[in-house]
Write an enzyme that holds these catalytic residues in place. Structure first.
Site, mmCIF file in Angstrom:
data_model
loop_
_atom_site.group_PDB
_atom_site.id
_atom_site.type_symbol
_atom_site.label_atom_id
_atom_site.label_comp_id
_atom_site.label_asym_id
_atom_site.label_seq_id
_atom_site.Cartn_x
_atom_site.Cartn_y
_atom_site.Cartn_z
ATOM 1 N N HIS A 190 -3.838 -4.604 -0.445
ATOM 2 C CA HIS A 190 -3.428 -5.219 0.818
ATOM 3 C C HIS A 190 -3.523 -6.740 0.690
ATOM 4 O O HIS A 190 -4.602 -7.305 0.845
ATOM 5 C CB HIS A 190 -4.352 -4.763 1.956
ATOM 6 N N GLU B 176 -2.608 -8.909 2.770
ATOM 7 C CA GLU B 176 -2.973 -9.464 4.084
ATOM 8 C C GLU B 176 -4.470 -9.335 4.370
ATOM 9 O O GLU B 176 -4.970 -9.933 5.327
ATOM 10 C CB GLU B 176 -2.147 -8.790 5.190
ATOM 11 N N CYS C 247 0.850 -1.197 0.000
ATOM 12 C CA CYS C 247 0.000 0.000 0.000
ATOM 13 C C CYS C 247 0.890 1.253 0.000
ATOM 14 O O CYS C 247 1.618 1.483 -0.959
ATOM 15 C CB CYS C 247 -0.985 -0.042 1.158
#
Length: 199
Positions: free
Chosen positions: A181, A183, A78
């Protein structure tokens, strides 16, 4: 060992949780020795570009990041991806890490699309990238950003379409950046992180 670099401006624990889930040994650290001794490095980031660079300077880690990023797998996530570029025009002009040629500018999507881009969007592959192994083109990942990279097409591994082509995954040699992202992107994101962890 994967070191998640802690400079006070990152989504550290969600990244760590994802790495734990895929069985990747990791640590969160602001210690220069842990950056040097790591097998691979992750630079997360949330917030504004200028503030993040100020925090990196205050941490004293800029030189060692530049030194180590060219030696081992390195992933910016990001804002961490945006910091890889030479400069940003977010609230003024700010110098970045300069690891990938290019700039970061406010998104100007065609049509009636809101800024920031927030939510799930699909990946359109552009150049071969080891992080995309066993990832299907068109897979959806999670974005939250108002600024985007402007760089040579040769550094873009995947785009997303948000009122125009937006670099979603970039790479130069062993240095990678994900505007999304991983994750927070479910199974697809975990697969991308797993590919990184195996480099």
């Amino acid at each position: 060992m994967t070191t998640i670099i802690d400079y006070g401006a990152g989504n550290l624990f969600s990244v760590r949780n994802a790495l734990n889930f895929i069985g990747c040994e990791n640590q969160i650290s602001s210690d220069e020795k842990d950056v040097i001794n790591a097998d691979r490095l992750i630079l997360p980031g949330v917030g504004a570009f200028g503030d993040a660079m100020d925090k990196l300077r205050s941490s004293g880690l800029i030189d060692v990041i530049k030194q180590e990023a060219v030696k081992k797998p390195f992933l910016g996530i990001c804002l961490g991806m945006q910091l890889l570029f030479e400069e940003s025009y977010e609230f003024g002009k700010h110098e970045g890490l300069g690891l990938i040629p290019g700039t970061v500018k406010l998104m100007e999507p065609e049509g009636d699309l809101a800024i920031p881009q927030m939510g799930w969007n699909s990946l359109e592959f552009n150049n071969t990238c080891p992080l995309l192994e066993d990832v299907a083109e068109g897979s959806y990942v999670y974005f939250v950003h108002s600024y985007a990279a402007v760089c040579s097409d040769s550094y873009v591994s995947a785009y997303t379409d948000y009122g125009g082509k937006v670099p979603a995954l970039v790479g130069r040699d062993n240095i990678f950046g994900a505007q999304f992202h991983p994750e927070k992107s479910g199974e697809i994101g975990l697969n991308i992180l797993k590919n990184f962890a195996e480099l």
